[in-house]
Motif scaffolding. Sequence first.
Motif, mmCIF file in Angstrom:
data_model
loop_
_atom_site.group_PDB
_atom_site.id
_atom_site.type_symbol
_atom_site.label_atom_id
_atom_site.label_comp_id
_atom_site.label_asym_id
_atom_site.label_seq_id
_atom_site.Cartn_x
_atom_site.Cartn_y
_atom_site.Cartn_z
ATOM 1 N N TRP A 241 10.052 -11.308 -9.747
ATOM 2 C CA TRP A 241 8.868 -11.062 -8.919
ATOM 3 C C TRP A 241 7.603 -11.155 -9.767
ATOM 4 O O TRP A 241 6.556 -11.588 -9.294
ATOM 5 C CB TRP A 241 8.953 -9.680 -8.261
ATOM 6 N N THR B 27 7.743 -8.291 -0.275
ATOM 7 C CA THR B 27 9.094 -7.747 -0.063
ATOM 8 C C THR B 27 9.262 -7.223 1.365
ATOM 9 O O THR B 27 10.386 -7.035 1.829
ATOM 10 C CB THR B 27 9.414 -6.603 -1.060
ATOM 11 N N ASN B 30 11.080 -10.419 3.461
ATOM 12 C CA ASN B 30 11.864 -11.022 2.380
ATOM 13 C C ASN B 30 13.101 -11.756 2.867
ATOM 14 O O ASN B 30 13.864 -12.285 2.080
ATOM 15 C CB ASN B 30 12.266 -9.926 1.379
ATOM 16 N N GLN B 42 9.674 -16.110 5.868
ATOM 17 C CA GLN B 42 8.732 -15.942 4.750
ATOM 18 C C GLN B 42 7.710 -17.073 4.717
ATOM 19 O O GLN B 42 6.549 -16.864 4.377
ATOM 20 C CB GLN B 42 9.456 -15.937 3.393
#
Lengths: 486, 94
Positions: A241, B27, B30, B42
């Motif tokens: 990430w 997130t 996701n 997404q």
Amino acid sequence: MDKFTLITLVIAAYLAATLAVGLLAGRRASKSVQGYVAGDRDFGLVVMYFITGASVFSAFAFLGGPGWAYSRGAAAFYILSYGVLGMAPWYTVGPKVAALGRRFGFVTQAQLLTGRFPSRGLSALMAALTLAAFVPYVTIQIRGAGIVIEAVTDGRIPLWAGAAVAYGVVMVYVLARGVSAVGWTNAFQGIFMLAIAWTLGLYLPSKLYGGVGPMFEQILSERPELLSFPGLDGAGAPWTWGAYSTAILVSAIGFTMLPHLFMKAFTAKDDRTIRRTVVLFPTFQLFLIPVFLIGFAGVLFPEAPPSADVVLPFLVVRTELPALVVGLFCAGALSASMSTGDALLHAGASVVVEDGVQPFRKLSDKAQRLLMRFLVVGVGALAYALALEENASLVDLLLASYGIVCQFMPAVLAALYWRRATTAGVLWGLVAGASTAVFFFLNPALKPFGVHEGILGLLVHLPVLAIASLAGKPQDAGHVEKFVDV
Amino acid sequence: MPFRTWGRIAWAYHLLFAAAVTWPGQTLVNTPDPFVLGLPRQMAWVAAWLLGSLFLFWRMDAARERTGARQARRSRLEGESPPEAASQSKSMHG
């Protein structure tokens, strides 16, 4: 007529048309540095729109984007995200930069900075960093052109020859007409790129899978890791990430700091044109969606391309499209490469002369234009040599460029908005930020959480700029006002 | 709505946009399904933020034009030259 001949003819016709547009453009531009570099500050909305769009629709997006979608899945979505984030502040900053350009006659980014922070060292540093960032960026474009021509002609025209012909054309019109040729060819090429991207982006999923939805359903069922955020890294392992998020941030920051884009603020006819370019910019980001669809269309294709970056031409050739369509596709991909490469070559040469040479040795207007033309050839030749050797992916090359270019952001914002900034602060900040970025680029294993080296550079750059500025003597208030109160 | 308000909304929107497409905002969205118009969720999420940006920029610029036109009209009525330079160089915050 056989397929190969027809494809070659379409490519030749496209190159001839581009050359004609480039040579016809700018015939009325003045024979001055301002005419060659800033188009006499006379670009309207259409040209500005496509110039900005060309910076998105480069070989990086047209070939690297599908390549990433194909090999790294959702990781490619970072390319969709960053452009608008980078462009949004330009609604405010762009007109201010343009106003300063008109007032002081600036035509480059470094001239603006050294106007506020007088230093020949700063000017030379900006020129060196710009060149360091541009060479890999031009390399991407040249290599992209060669890849496409080689792929669609089934290797009959090798990469070196295809790249040489395409960039030979670019050289001729950039040398002859400067930024006016860049602007008008970008408009011509932009229309081509968009038409091809949408046509193929909808056609390939439809032909191979029966539609976009069914394609993603099959990918989800057979390769679910590709549709899971943040996608995969170059080795096929899950990306972090930290790397995904900082790729967006560094690209957004670097995007408007790219000198070839930044300098176009000096070419706009008026502030309204700059603002409208920003308003319309998200359309170009949306136009990227079909490009990713093409990359995903290759995921479950029975054969694998030799490398991810060639997935687009690979599919075009393997799906047995008519030769005319393959030729037109090639023209679209060449448009993407050439429309960015020409702007980079032109801007790179202009920056080296205006910022790397002029502050140290004053040249006449004529000598400057002549030297710029030599440098267009020199930078192009260097990038061409690298394009033949390069092994890194197109997207990785661009991310490396952004790591350097995003270091310009604190200096530019300080010049325009921070009264207390000083020349020493800006200079030390740039040196510290760029050195940090280069260090982590060369030592990627040391990067914490996979954070992009450009962001790590900024984390060092900002405090150094602030501390060194506050520790020094403030600039004369009258001088600062000319830049901040615009 | 005046230009100044649109400008503030635009700044806030793009900060949210940045948060929404990076960690941890992304997130929240996701998983690829349910698909939206055939696209993974997404991807549609990012596209929706882009469309919102286009709309906001358009509204903000229109508000700016209206403000500029009003200022020019007022200046004409008062017998002054229009404040072109001032209106062009003002920031998004006015």
